[in-house]
Scaffold this motif. Sequence first.
Motif, mmCIF file in Angstrom:
data_model
loop_
_atom_site.group_PDB
_atom_site.id
_atom_site.type_symbol
_atom_site.label_atom_id
_atom_site.label_comp_id
_atom_site.label_asym_id
_atom_site.label_seq_id
_atom_site.Cartn_x
_atom_site.Cartn_y
_atom_site.Cartn_z
ATOM 1 N N SER B 236 0.946 -1.127 0.200
ATOM 2 C CA SER B 236 0.009 -0.108 -0.165
ATOM 3 C C SER B 236 0.865 1.094 0.135
ATOM 4 O O SER B 236 0.760 1.962 -0.881
ATOM 5 C CB SER B 236 -0.945 -0.123 1.136
ATOM 6 N N CYS B 237 1.669 1.598 1.012
ATOM 7 C CA CYS B 237 2.115 2.616 1.139
ATOM 8 C C CYS B 237 3.682 2.832 0.339
ATOM 9 O O CYS B 237 3.753 3.829 -0.173
ATOM 10 C CB CYS B 237 2.747 2.913 2.675
ATOM 11 N N LEU B 239 6.627 2.676 1.486
ATOM 12 C CA LEU B 239 7.454 3.523 2.330
ATOM 13 C C LEU B 239 7.926 2.699 3.627
ATOM 14 O O LEU B 239 8.691 3.203 4.285
ATOM 15 C CB LEU B 239 7.072 4.521 2.727
ATOM 16 N N LYS B 241 6.061 1.752 5.721
ATOM 17 C CA LYS B 241 5.264 2.261 7.134
ATOM 18 C C LYS B 241 3.809 1.641 7.233
ATOM 19 O O LYS B 241 3.404 1.596 8.444
ATOM 20 C CB LYS B 241 4.920 3.784 6.964
ATOM 21 N N CYS B 242 3.285 0.935 6.269
ATOM 22 C CA CYS B 242 1.821 0.485 6.348
ATOM 23 C C CYS B 242 1.900 -1.024 7.028
ATOM 24 O O CYS B 242 0.846 -1.437 7.448
ATOM 25 C CB CYS B 242 1.010 0.393 4.970
ATOM 26 N N GLY B 243 3.023 -1.415 6.647
ATOM 27 C CA GLY B 243 2.976 -2.779 7.525
ATOM 28 C C GLY B 243 2.690 -4.174 6.898
ATOM 29 O O GLY B 243 3.164 -5.225 7.158
ATOM 30 N N ARG B 244 2.117 -3.925 5.570
ATOM 31 C CA ARG B 244 1.582 -5.583 5.397
ATOM 32 C C ARG B 244 2.384 -6.056 4.383
ATOM 33 O O ARG B 244 2.308 -7.229 4.136
ATOM 34 C CB ARG B 244 0.260 -5.085 4.565
ATOM 35 N N ASN B 246 5.377 -7.667 4.786
ATOM 36 C CA ASN B 246 6.639 -8.228 5.468
ATOM 37 C C ASN B 246 6.768 -9.740 5.096
ATOM 38 O O ASN B 246 5.966 -10.373 4.796
ATOM 39 C CB ASN B 246 6.358 -8.003 6.742
ATOM 40 N N TYR B 251 10.554 -5.632 4.846
ATOM 41 C CA TYR B 251 9.480 -5.111 4.177
ATOM 42 C C TYR B 251 9.865 -5.088 2.778
ATOM 43 O O TYR B 251 10.969 -4.193 2.463
ATOM 44 C CB TYR B 251 9.168 -3.694 4.733
#
Lengths: 357, 273
Positions: B236-237, B239, B241-244, B246, B251
């Motif tokens: 999603s991001c 960057l 930062k959005c976490g998904r 991984n 990341y």
Amino acid sequence: MAEPKFLAENMLGSFLACLETARKFANALIDGTALWKSVDDVAVEQIAGGLRSARPLNSFKSVLLPARELVARYGEGEQKDPLQEAADSTVALVGVRGCGCRALAYLDAVMLNEPPESFYRVRRENTIVISVDCAEAAPTCFCDLLGGNAYPEELFDVNLSPVESGYVAAAGSKKGSELLEKNQRLFSEATPAHLEQMRQMRQETAEQLRQQNREYTFPEDFQEDLPQSVEGMFWRYELSGCVQCGGCTAVCPTCYCFLLYDGERAPGAYERVRAWDSCQFSGYAVMAGPPGATKPDPRREHMSKFQHRFAHKFWYDLVNWGVLGCVGCGRCGQTCPGAIDLRRVLSEVKKERVEHG
Amino acid sequence: MAENPYRPLKAELLEVIQETPTIKTFVIRPERPIPFAAGQFVQLTVPGIGEAPFTPSSSPSVAEELGISVLRTGRVTDSLHELEPGVTLGVRGPFGKGYPTEKLEGKTVLVVGGGVGLAPLRSLLHHLFENINSYEHVAVRYGARDPSELLYRREFEAWGEKDRVSFDVTVDVPDESWDGKVGVVTTLLEELGLDVENTYVVSCGPLIMLRFVTLACLNLGFRPEQIYLSLNRKMSCGLGKCGRCNIGPYYLCKDGPDMCYEKIKDYKDVFSA
Ligand SMILES: Cc1cc2nc3c(=O)[nH]c(=O)nc-3n(C[C@H](O)[C@H](O)[C@H](O)COP(=O)(O)OP(=O)(O)OC[C@H]3O[C@@H](n4cnc5c(N)ncnc54)[C@H](O)[C@@H]3O)c2cc1C
Ligand code: SF4
Ligand code: SF4
Ligand code: FES
């Protein structure tokens, strides 16, 4: 740092008023539960009550990383940048606890590493942190088991320690010293009696935590023990209580996952919204896949979602940032409809390792 | 003030090329150039619908125009496939690390693609072909479900004729037009005859294929640190930062999307689907 000051209870309202920020949030006692509320929506007595109770059920993260916010406009029409709006605003957080300051340190590590998350960064720069000692711990609190204290030690501007009929106020930053300096008419010098009350209050809370957590023992090396325990039967027992509501991740001060959504506001004018997401939800990791086929999901099994939350906080975060992704605030355990308590799960990890090491 | 990382740049859709019944290449011109390294990806926005991550398939030496080959497979890609040249899209990026092209210098590079997975690899091929003297040899092995799904078929012949380059292709299911090899892409690895010690593998394709390519390469004697996989996750991001996205502590949007197998082999969700 200058000598600690004393803020009398009847000066709390004036102290809140002297915080010159556009928005102010504080702990407020509502029907017996402390919650983060906008200062404008509650009475000062409720805030006084909130600051003396256990940490609020919700977390201040919703101020720095709102549950849902407009992050970009594109296309035709008005193009005011939401990032500029965020940068133009200032905020005060009154009532960040010891665990909250550690959560801030964690979020800083995640959000400010290259490339920094711009919204978090501008808000963080414009935030004044008024922290508070926990005069009481919630029944699910376990900061002590993770080596934390129930009083703030870092990242606050001013800390308030509740004592009889007021607060001991200590500056923790230049911003905080200036705030105390500028408003010195609100304060008197803290007396040795005040400081003794503060010491006692801290000791009592520490003792309360020790008592309520004495049956739990955590692994000494999470990074080593957690991966080794994943086949343990106890995981299945714990999983059976989870209904995937996402409550645990919503109340957690360190959970930060989000998703971007686009929409059309007016013909040709588009908006991008950022909203919280939860690794416990089914769609969280579902990927695109070949047309017609079931979409691949690297964590399709409920167990892999459930264990991911632990792996992220107690394993991957140590690898990436050298700190745990959990501060022991106990919010998840308090909110979970399945009564899943991290203290029990982590003690089981330890037991599994001792028994099957 | 820093630029808003979520706001896409405008990008004009210049050209749409039908590659296969399900894959189209979209050539876009961003409002300002997007210099990218082979393997870095962008988030492409269909206005009002949303974004999806794609690795440009065009040459990394051209930053003004990007070619992006897209398989039609869901919400964003369905709406992309409906579009005609002239419309305005959005684009963010580039993101990720890109392929380890410097590490590959002086080596043989075995490029294994499956289906639309050849699209991201094509930016790498552009780079390798443009700098072919820096590499010992480039072996391209490609597989698709059936002949109609072969991406960039018109270029195969030219690739095979290049100096220091070899190319081979197979399909799972042949049709009457096909007189080439039949079988999954790993069958092309059995008869390689490469100097394993001096070779790096770079692969992109469906998860199940990546898994078998990895197994086949390990069997051939490749060490995990010689294998690079382009891994796909929901992103999603872009960057970190959005976490998904991984895999374990990594990341993919930041540390990948191409990951050395050595780094990720111990995390159990690498190949699960
Ligand atoms: C680094 C990288 C490079 C890639 N390069 C290429 C490439 O070169 N060519 C290519 O064809 N493909 C590529 N892909 C795959 C491509 O990104 C997907 O095919 C694309 O995301 C599909 O999007 P979709 O919306 O059409 O599919 P969908 O299946 O509809 O959605 C894909 C993802 O978006 C989520 N999603 C769907 N609807 C919504 C919604 N309303 N809100 C939020 N999320 C939603 C889904 O859960 C799913 O995870 C790449 C992927 C990655 C990660
Ligand atoms: S709060 Fe409890 S039930 Fe809800 S998702 Fe978290 S662990 Fe599962
Ligand atoms: S995981 Fe639970 S105890 Fe740990 S910080 Fe999050 S809400 Fe608090
Ligand atoms: S796409 Fe957001 S962390 Fe990778």
